[in-house]
Design a protein around this motif. Sequence first.
Motif, short mmCIF file in Angstrom:
data_model
loop_
_atom_site.label_atom_id
_atom_site.label_comp_id
_atom_site.label_asym_id
_atom_site.label_seq_id
_atom_site.Cartn_x
_atom_site.Cartn_y
_atom_site.Cartn_z
N VAL A 2 0.84 -1.20 0.00
CA VAL A 2 0.00 0.00 0.00
C VAL A 2 0.87 1.25 0.00
O VAL A 2 0.62 2.20 -0.74
N THR A 3 1.91 1.27 0.79
CA THR A 3 2.82 2.42 0.84
C THR A 3 3.49 2.63 -0.51
O THR A 3 3.57 3.76 -1.00
N ALA A 4 3.96 1.56 -1.12
CA ALA A 4 4.63 1.68 -2.42
C ALA A 4 3.70 2.22 -3.48
O ALA A 4 4.07 3.07 -4.29
N VAL A 5 2.46 1.76 -3.49
CA VAL A 5 1.49 2.21 -4.49
C VAL A 5 1.11 3.67 -4.22
O VAL A 5 0.98 4.47 -5.14
N THR A 6 0.95 4.03 -2.97
CA THR A 6 0.52 5.37 -2.61
C THR A 6 1.58 6.42 -2.92
O THR A 6 1.26 7.50 -3.40
N ILE A 7 2.84 6.12 -2.67
CA ILE A 7 3.87 7.13 -2.89
C ILE A 7 4.58 7.00 -4.23
O ILE A 7 5.44 7.79 -4.54
N ALA A 8 4.18 6.00 -5.01
CA ALA A 8 4.80 5.84 -6.33
C ALA A 8 4.47 7.08 -7.17
O ALA A 8 3.37 7.59 -7.13
N PRO A 9 5.44 7.56 -7.92
CA PRO A 9 5.19 8.74 -8.74
C PRO A 9 4.12 8.45 -9.80
O PRO A 9 4.13 7.39 -10.42
N GLN A 10 3.20 9.36 -9.95
CA GLN A 10 2.15 9.23 -10.94
C GLN A 10 2.70 9.69 -12.29
O GLN A 10 3.41 10.68 -12.36
N LYS A 11 2.33 8.98 -13.33
CA LYS A 11 2.77 9.39 -14.66
C LYS A 11 2.07 10.69 -15.03
O LYS A 11 0.89 10.86 -14.82
N SER A 12 2.85 11.59 -15.57
CA SER A 12 2.26 12.86 -15.96
C SER A 12 1.69 12.75 -17.37
O SER A 12 2.06 11.87 -18.14
N GLY A 13 0.78 13.66 -17.67
CA GLY A 13 0.20 13.71 -18.99
C GLY A 13 1.10 14.49 -19.94
O GLY A 13 1.93 15.30 -19.51
N ALA A 14 0.90 14.28 -21.21
CA ALA A 14 1.73 14.94 -22.23
C ALA A 14 1.54 16.45 -22.26
O ALA A 14 2.43 17.18 -22.69
N TYR A 15 0.38 16.91 -21.79
CA TYR A 15 0.07 18.34 -21.87
C TYR A 15 -0.08 18.99 -20.49
O TYR A 15 -0.74 20.02 -20.37
N ASP A 16 0.54 18.41 -19.46
CA ASP A 16 0.42 18.97 -18.10
C ASP A 16 0.82 20.44 -18.07
O ASP A 16 0.07 21.28 -17.56
N GLN A 17 2.00 20.76 -18.56
CA GLN A 17 2.48 22.14 -18.51
C GLN A 17 1.63 23.07 -19.37
O GLN A 17 1.37 24.21 -18.99
N PHE A 18 1.19 22.58 -20.50
CA PHE A 18 0.35 23.38 -21.39
C PHE A 18 -0.99 23.69 -20.72
O PHE A 18 -1.43 24.84 -20.68
N ALA A 19 -1.62 22.69 -20.15
CA ALA A 19 -2.91 22.89 -19.47
C ALA A 19 -2.73 23.81 -18.27
O ALA A 19 -3.58 24.69 -18.03
N GLN A 20 -1.66 23.65 -17.52
CA GLN A 20 -1.41 24.51 -16.37
C GLN A 20 -1.16 25.95 -16.82
O GLN A 20 -1.62 26.89 -16.18
N CYS A 21 -0.46 26.13 -17.93
CA CYS A 21 -0.23 27.47 -18.47
C CYS A 21 -1.56 28.12 -18.87
O CYS A 21 -1.77 29.31 -18.60
N ILE A 22 -2.43 27.34 -19.49
CA ILE A 22 -3.75 27.87 -19.86
C ILE A 22 -4.47 28.37 -18.61
O ILE A 22 -5.02 29.46 -18.59
N LYS A 23 -4.45 27.57 -17.57
CA LYS A 23 -5.09 27.96 -16.31
C LYS A 23 -4.44 29.22 -15.74
O LYS A 23 -5.13 30.16 -15.34
N ASP A 24 -3.11 29.22 -15.72
CA ASP A 24 -2.37 30.36 -15.16
C ASP A 24 -2.57 31.65 -15.96
O ASP A 24 -2.40 32.74 -15.43
N SER A 25 -2.95 31.51 -17.23
CA SER A 25 -3.15 32.69 -18.08
C SER A 25 -4.41 33.46 -17.72
O SER A 25 -4.57 34.60 -18.15
N GLY A 26 -5.29 32.84 -16.95
CA GLY A 26 -6.55 33.50 -16.61
C GLY A 26 -7.70 33.07 -17.50
O GLY A 26 -8.79 33.62 -17.41
N THR A 27 -7.46 32.08 -18.34
CA THR A 27 -8.49 31.54 -19.21
C THR A 27 -9.45 30.67 -18.39
O THR A 27 -9.03 30.07 -17.40
N THR A 28 -10.71 30.61 -18.80
CA THR A 28 -11.68 29.75 -18.14
C THR A 28 -12.39 28.91 -19.20
O THR A 28 -12.75 29.41 -20.26
N PHE A 29 -12.58 27.65 -18.89
CA PHE A 29 -13.25 26.67 -19.75
C PHE A 29 -14.55 26.28 -19.06
O PHE A 29 -14.55 25.63 -18.03
#
Length: 127
Positions: free
Chosen positions: A20-47
């Motif tokens: 359970v500990t190994a599964v819980t703290i295992a790094p989650q795979k990131s998505g291909a557009y994580d930074q892009f989606a976060q930038c959209i959010k940070d820009s003040g855009t709303t969906f």
Amino acid sequence: MKKKTIFITVAVIAVVAAIVTAVTIAPQKSGAYDQFAQCIKDSGTTFYGAFWCPHCRDQKAEFGKSAKYLPYVECSTSDGQSQNATCNAAGIQGYPTWVFPDHSTTTGVQTLQTLAEKTSCPLPSAQ
């Protein structure tokens, strides 16, 4: 026999806890557009969208696992029969609706390229 049973029980609990500990703290795979989606959010855009809207699902699907970072606002009431006060106040009349930092809006599924241009967020290279 009791000591052996207690030892086995403790060993099983320790193994389960380790898994359970190994599964819980295992790094989650990131998505291909994580930074892009976060930038959209940070820009003040709303969906703005609705859970029952197939076009909203299509728009989120463009981002894959990274959709969780989008600046998404749910407009539907939980029964799917009307629009909530937040979206009424924003004047949302169709889904998906994107409101950009310059206060311009677009309705319908947008290409990633269009979102990059409207938000000044760099679009990642083809994945």
